[in-house]
Scaffold this motif. Structure first.
Motif, PDB file in Angstrom:
ATOM      1  N   LEU A 316       0.826  -1.210   0.000  1.00 56.25           N
ATOM      2  CA  LEU A 316       0.000   0.000   0.000  1.00 56.25           C
ATOM      3  C   LEU A 316       0.860   1.260   0.000  1.00 56.25           C
ATOM      4  CD1 LEU A 316      -2.763  -1.086   2.535  1.00 56.25           C
ATOM      5  CD2 LEU A 316      -3.090  -0.597   0.110  1.00 56.25           C
ATOM      6  N   THR A 317       1.936   1.243   0.767  1.00 54.15           N
ATOM      7  CA  THR A 317       2.815   2.415   0.822  1.00 54.15           C
ATOM      8  C   THR A 317       3.390   2.728  -0.549  1.00 54.15           C
ATOM      9  OG1 THR A 317       3.400   1.916   3.131  1.00 54.15           O
ATOM     10  CG2 THR A 317       4.879   3.377   1.906  1.00 54.15           C
ATOM     11  N   ARG A 318       3.784   1.693  -1.294  1.00 51.23           N
ATOM     12  CA  ARG A 318       4.320   1.912  -2.640  1.00 51.23           C
ATOM     13  C   ARG A 318       3.230   2.428  -3.575  1.00 51.23           C
ATOM     14  NH1 ARG A 318       8.777   0.241  -5.672  1.00 51.23           N
ATOM     15  NH2 ARG A 318       9.590  -1.009  -3.951  1.00 51.23           N
ATOM     16  N   ARG A 319       2.027   1.876  -3.489  1.00 44.23           N
ATOM     17  CA  ARG A 319       0.931   2.330  -4.352  1.00 44.23           C
ATOM     18  C   ARG A 319       0.563   3.779  -4.061  1.00 44.23           C
ATOM     19  NH1 ARG A 319       2.529  -1.917  -5.763  1.00 44.23           N
ATOM     20  NH2 ARG A 319       1.323  -3.740  -6.436  1.00 44.23           N
ATOM     21  N   ILE A 320       0.551   4.137  -2.791  1.00 44.41           N
ATOM     22  CA  ILE A 320       0.213   5.508  -2.422  1.00 44.41           C
ATOM     23  C   ILE A 320       1.283   6.474  -2.919  1.00 44.41           C
ATOM     24  CG2 ILE A 320      -0.077   7.080  -0.451  1.00 44.41           C
ATOM     25  CD1 ILE A 320      -1.333   4.664   1.039  1.00 44.41           C
ATOM     26  N   ALA A 321       2.541   6.060  -2.849  1.00 41.37           N
ATOM     27  CA  ALA A 321       3.625   6.903  -3.353  1.00 41.37           C
ATOM     28  C   ALA A 321       3.458   7.162  -4.847  1.00 41.37           C
ATOM     29  CB  ALA A 321       4.972   6.252  -3.068  1.00 41.37           C
ATOM     30  N   ALA A 322       3.052   6.151  -5.597  1.00 40.72           N
ATOM     31  CA  ALA A 322       2.840   6.320  -7.036  1.00 40.72           C
ATOM     32  C   ALA A 322       1.682   7.268  -7.306  1.00 40.72           C
ATOM     33  CB  ALA A 322       2.572   4.964  -7.689  1.00 40.72           C
ATOM     34  N   ASP A 338      -3.501   2.200   7.517  1.00 33.19           N
ATOM     35  CA  ASP A 338      -3.568   1.086   8.457  1.00 33.19           C
ATOM     36  C   ASP A 338      -4.916   0.378   8.360  1.00 33.19           C
ATOM     37  OD1 ASP A 338      -2.352  -0.329  10.836  1.00 33.19           O
ATOM     38  OD2 ASP A 338      -4.214   0.404  11.744  1.00 33.19           O
ATOM     39  N   PHE A 339      -5.995   1.163   8.193  1.00 30.88           N
ATOM     40  CA  PHE A 339      -7.340   0.584   8.065  1.00 30.88           C
ATOM     41  C   PHE A 339      -7.425  -0.307   6.832  1.00 30.88           C
ATOM     42  CE2 PHE A 339     -11.508   1.008   5.954  1.00 30.88           C
ATOM     43  CZ  PHE A 339     -12.300   0.336   6.871  1.00 30.88           C
ATOM     44  N   VAL A 340      -6.920   0.168   5.698  1.00 30.31           N
ATOM     45  CA  VAL A 340      -6.974  -0.615   4.464  1.00 30.31           C
ATOM     46  C   VAL A 340      -6.121  -1.873   4.598  1.00 30.31           C
ATOM     47  CG1 VAL A 340      -6.454  -0.616   1.990  1.00 30.31           C
ATOM     48  CG2 VAL A 340      -7.419   1.432   3.053  1.00 30.31           C
ATOM     49  N   ALA A 341      -4.929  -1.729   5.179  1.00 28.39           N
ATOM     50  CA  ALA A 341      -4.037  -2.887   5.331  1.00 28.39           C
ATOM     51  C   ALA A 341      -4.666  -3.968   6.203  1.00 28.39           C
ATOM     52  CB  ALA A 341      -2.705  -2.437   5.927  1.00 28.39           C
ATOM     53  N   ARG A 342      -5.392  -3.570   7.219  1.00 29.00           N
ATOM     54  CA  ARG A 342      -6.008  -4.546   8.121  1.00 29.00           C
ATOM     55  C   ARG A 342      -7.337  -5.079   7.594  1.00 29.00           C
ATOM     56  NH1 ARG A 342      -3.538  -4.848  12.995  1.00 29.00           N
ATOM     57  NH2 ARG A 342      -2.020  -3.215  13.491  1.00 29.00           N
ATOM     58  N   GLY A 353      -7.036  -1.986  -5.993  1.00 32.18           N
ATOM     59  CA  GLY A 353      -8.387  -1.483  -6.226  1.00 32.18           C
ATOM     60  C   GLY A 353      -8.853  -0.551  -5.125  1.00 32.18           C
ATOM     61  N   ALA A 354      -8.503  -0.875  -3.883  1.00 30.57           N
ATOM     62  CA  ALA A 354      -8.901  -0.020  -2.759  1.00 30.57           C
ATOM     63  C   ALA A 354      -8.266   1.366  -2.878  1.00 30.57           C
ATOM     64  CB  ALA A 354      -8.506  -0.682  -1.439  1.00 30.57           C
ATOM     65  N   ILE A 355      -6.965   1.392  -3.187  1.00 35.61           N
ATOM     66  CA  ILE A 355      -6.281   2.687  -3.329  1.00 35.61           C
ATOM     67  C   ILE A 355      -6.849   3.461  -4.511  1.00 35.61           C
ATOM     68  CG2 ILE A 355      -4.076   3.800  -3.822  1.00 35.61           C
ATOM     69  CD1 ILE A 355      -4.322   2.671  -1.005  1.00 35.61           C
ATOM     70  N   ASN A 356      -7.045   2.803  -5.647  1.00 35.89           N
ATOM     71  CA  ASN A 356      -7.598   3.477  -6.823  1.00 35.89           C
ATOM     72  C   ASN A 356      -8.970   4.066  -6.527  1.00 35.89           C
ATOM     73  OD1 ASN A 356      -5.387   2.858  -8.403  1.00 35.89           O
ATOM     74  ND2 ASN A 356      -6.279   0.989  -9.226  1.00 35.89           N
ATOM     75  N   ARG A 357      -9.763   3.316  -5.772  1.00 37.95           N
ATOM     76  CA  ARG A 357     -11.111   3.789  -5.466  1.00 37.95           C
ATOM     77  C   ARG A 357     -11.080   5.018  -4.556  1.00 37.95           C
ATOM     78  NH1 ARG A 357     -15.347  -0.667  -3.527  1.00 37.95           N
ATOM     79  NH2 ARG A 357     -14.188  -1.744  -5.164  1.00 37.95           N
ATOM     80  N   LEU A 358     -10.226   4.992  -3.559  1.00 38.09           N
ATOM     81  CA  LEU A 358     -10.136   6.135  -2.649  1.00 38.09           C
ATOM     82  C   LEU A 358      -9.621   7.379  -3.374  1.00 38.09           C
ATOM     83  CD1 LEU A 358      -8.725   4.411   0.570  1.00 38.09           C
ATOM     84  CD2 LEU A 358     -11.077   5.073   0.090  1.00 38.09           C
ATOM     85  N   VAL A 359      -8.619   7.188  -4.232  1.00 39.52           N
ATOM     86  CA  VAL A 359      -8.082   8.323  -4.984  1.00 39.52           C
ATOM     87  C   VAL A 359      -9.132   8.853  -5.957  1.00 39.52           C
ATOM     88  CG1 VAL A 359      -6.335   9.031  -6.668  1.00 39.52           C
ATOM     89  CG2 VAL A 359      -5.693   7.583  -4.736  1.00 39.52           C
ATOM     90  N   ALA A 360      -9.886   7.950  -6.593  1.00 36.39           N
ATOM     91  CA  ALA A 360     -10.934   8.387  -7.521  1.00 36.39           C
ATOM     92  C   ALA A 360     -11.993   9.211  -6.791  1.00 36.39           C
ATOM     93  CB  ALA A 360     -11.576   7.172  -8.196  1.00 36.39           C
ATOM     94  N   HIS A 361     -12.402   8.764  -5.608  1.00 37.57           N
ATOM     95  CA  HIS A 361     -13.369   9.537  -4.816  1.00 37.57           C
ATOM     96  C   HIS A 361     -12.816  10.918  -4.511  1.00 37.57           C
ATOM     97  CE1 HIS A 361     -16.785   6.908  -3.458  1.00 37.57           C
ATOM     98  NE2 HIS A 361     -16.008   6.001  -4.033  1.00 37.57           N
ATOM     99  N   ASN A 362     -11.564  10.938  -4.147  1.00 36.82           N
ATOM    100  CA  ASN A 362     -10.935  12.218  -3.795  1.00 36.82           C
ATOM    101  C   ASN A 362     -10.856  13.153  -5.005  1.00 36.82           C
ATOM    102  OD1 ASN A 362      -7.935  13.568  -3.916  1.00 36.82           O
ATOM    103  ND2 ASN A 362      -8.911  13.913  -1.942  1.00 36.82           N
TER     104      ASN A 362
END
Length: 483
Positions: A316-322, A338-342, A353-362
């Protein structure tokens, strides 16, 4: 509107269509099939898109053509048909069709994109010429999939080490593990690893390297049969130094499997390296011929397991950095990570998909990424996780198989050590992984009292802290039940 005005407008529409495809399908699918598709031209009600290879054209037309058309219709009702052409086949328009290039800018706009290749956005697929002058293209490689970008954890450590050994082997060195067979559930990183090996091997030594999905292998073989060039196709494959086959579970058809088996035998016997990936062990690939499974079994078989919490956090940290590099104003709080990782415990693709979805919402709504927003945006992923909770019957079956006892033994009155410990582990897992109460668990284990179940849970919980072997058994059982 003039032609000069229509072209940029359509190009912008294609950009918006691609953005929607990226959001719907995820980064992996988008990068594999759509990142290199370009808007080429627009005439009347027909839009022409160019692709780099015939295989991508065929695949996109068959699997995504209707969806692309639907998205384009949302942009404009004027378009009635979309055509896909291979870029090498795109020709300079004839003078009758081409507007008078009064200026250098107009001439540049009229020139086909093939005249000036764009900077490489993917690792080039290896090409081997056949006797007809055509070439065997590998499946597309995602430039993000490198050995450096593959996050290492306990679940994939051995697979990564074996992959590095293959990728970094000097030209001419005898194959160390042949064939190397990597298996694991969907989204555990098999494709990433195979593409990374292909890219690294081609960079390091002058070897002929070919990466193919099983579906691409079947497609090329069927085309070769239809064109009566099967012999040339076979010779091309057997001249490869490093062959990587992904998604072997999709290899179907008697003739296709027979040819694959001959190719595998020829390469392995000739000390050429073969790397194969599938979603389960070779012995469980029921659709695969026994002789293929047997040949694979003679090499090194390595499993990639489910990512643990630390590995999920690193991914997740690498995906968020990208994402932050693409959207500098993006803020991703630590508590959300931490919530997404758990919460998203299934695989790497669901994490993407979780990161893409959160960024898309944002980006689409302007809403800040908060814990509350994440809970709402990812609720279907969380529901899916709850729906996959194992049943007590599943736990009993998996534990019995792991410890080589029968399910009847687990619910019997037998008290030998060979049965008591597996029974206690099964009770512990039933309490940990299901919402069932202690009395109900006791009833499912031969009508035992709830205090017996509580004792078993406490006993295993205590032993896990001091017995490394038992801890490993419990972790393995959890991964099997979570698959």
């Amino acid at each position: 509107m003039t032609t000069a005005e229509i072209e940029p407008a359509q190009d912008q529409r294609w950009g918006r269509v691609k953005a929607r495809l990226r959001s719907e399908l995820g980064e992996d699918v988008y990068s594999s099939w759509f990142a290199r598709i370009m808007f080429e031209s627009s005439k009347a009600s027909v839009v022409q898109l160019s692709v780099p290879t015939p295989f991508i054209r065929q695949w996109v037309q068959n699997h995504y053509g209707d969806r692309i058309m639907q998205l384009w219709e949302k942009e404009t009702s004027e378009v009635r048909r979309i055509e896909f052409v291979v870029r090498s086949a795109v020709r300079q328009p004839c003078s009758a069709d081409r507007p008078s290039p009064a200026t250098p800018k107009a001439r540049a706009a009229a020139a086909p994109r093939t005249t000036t290749p764009a900077p490489s956005m993917t690792t080039p697929a290896p090409r081997v010429a056949d006797d007809a002058g055509s070439a065997l293209d590998g499946s597309p490689l995602d430039p993000r999939f490198t050995l450096d970008s593959f996050e290492e954890g306990p679940s994939n450590m051995l697979a990564l080490a074996a992959a590095k050994r293959v990728a970094m082997a000097p030209s001419g060195e005898k194959a160390a593990f042949n064939p190397l067979f990597i298996h694991g559930a969907v989204g555990y990183g098999k494709t990433h690893l195979l593409q990374a090996v292909a890219a690294e091997a081609r960079e390091r030594a002058p070897r002929r390297v070919l990466y193919l999905t099983a579906e691409h292998f079947m497609y090329r073989f069927v085309v070769a049969l239809r064109n009566q060039t099967a012999l040339a196709f076979k010779e091309l494959l057997r001249d490869i130094d490093l062959l990587l086959i992904d998604d072997l579970q999709f290899l179907h058809g008697g003739k296709v499997q027979e040819e694959f088996c001959h190719t595998l035998n020829s390469l392995v016997d000739g000390a050429r390296q073969v790397v194969i990936a599938a979603d389960r062990p070779a012995g469980e690939l029921d659709g695969l011929e026994q002789r293929v499974r047997s040949r694979i079994g003679g090499g090194l078989s390595v499993e990639i397991g489910a990512p643990d919490l630390d590995l999920r956090t690193k991914i997740l940290t690498r995906r968020i950095a990208a994402q932050t590099a693409a959207f500098p104003e993006l803020e991703f709080p630590e508590e959300v990570l931490d919530f997404v990782a758990r919460s998203v415990t299934t695989n790497g693709r669901d994490l993407d998909g979780a990161i893409n979805r959160l960024v898309a919402h944002n980006q689409l709504t302007g809403a800040a990424i908060t814990l509350q927003m994440a809970e709402g945006a990812l609720k279907d992923l969380l529901r899916a996780r709850e729906g996959r909770r194992p049943k007590i019957e599943d736990i009993q079956r998996v534990v019995a198989q792991h410890f080589n006892v029968s399910k009847a033994d687990l619910v019997s009155a037998r008290r030998t050590r060979a049965v008591v410990r597996p029974r206690q582990v099964a009770m512990y897992l039933a309490k940990s992984l299901t919402p069932r109460s202690l009395p109900e668990i006791g009833r499912r284990f031969g009508g035992r009292d709830h205090t017996t179940v509580l004792h078993a849970v406490r006993k295993i919980d205590s032993l896990i802290g001091s017995d490394g072997s038992l801890k490993e058994d419990v972790e393995t059982l959890k991964r099997l039940l979570d698959a």
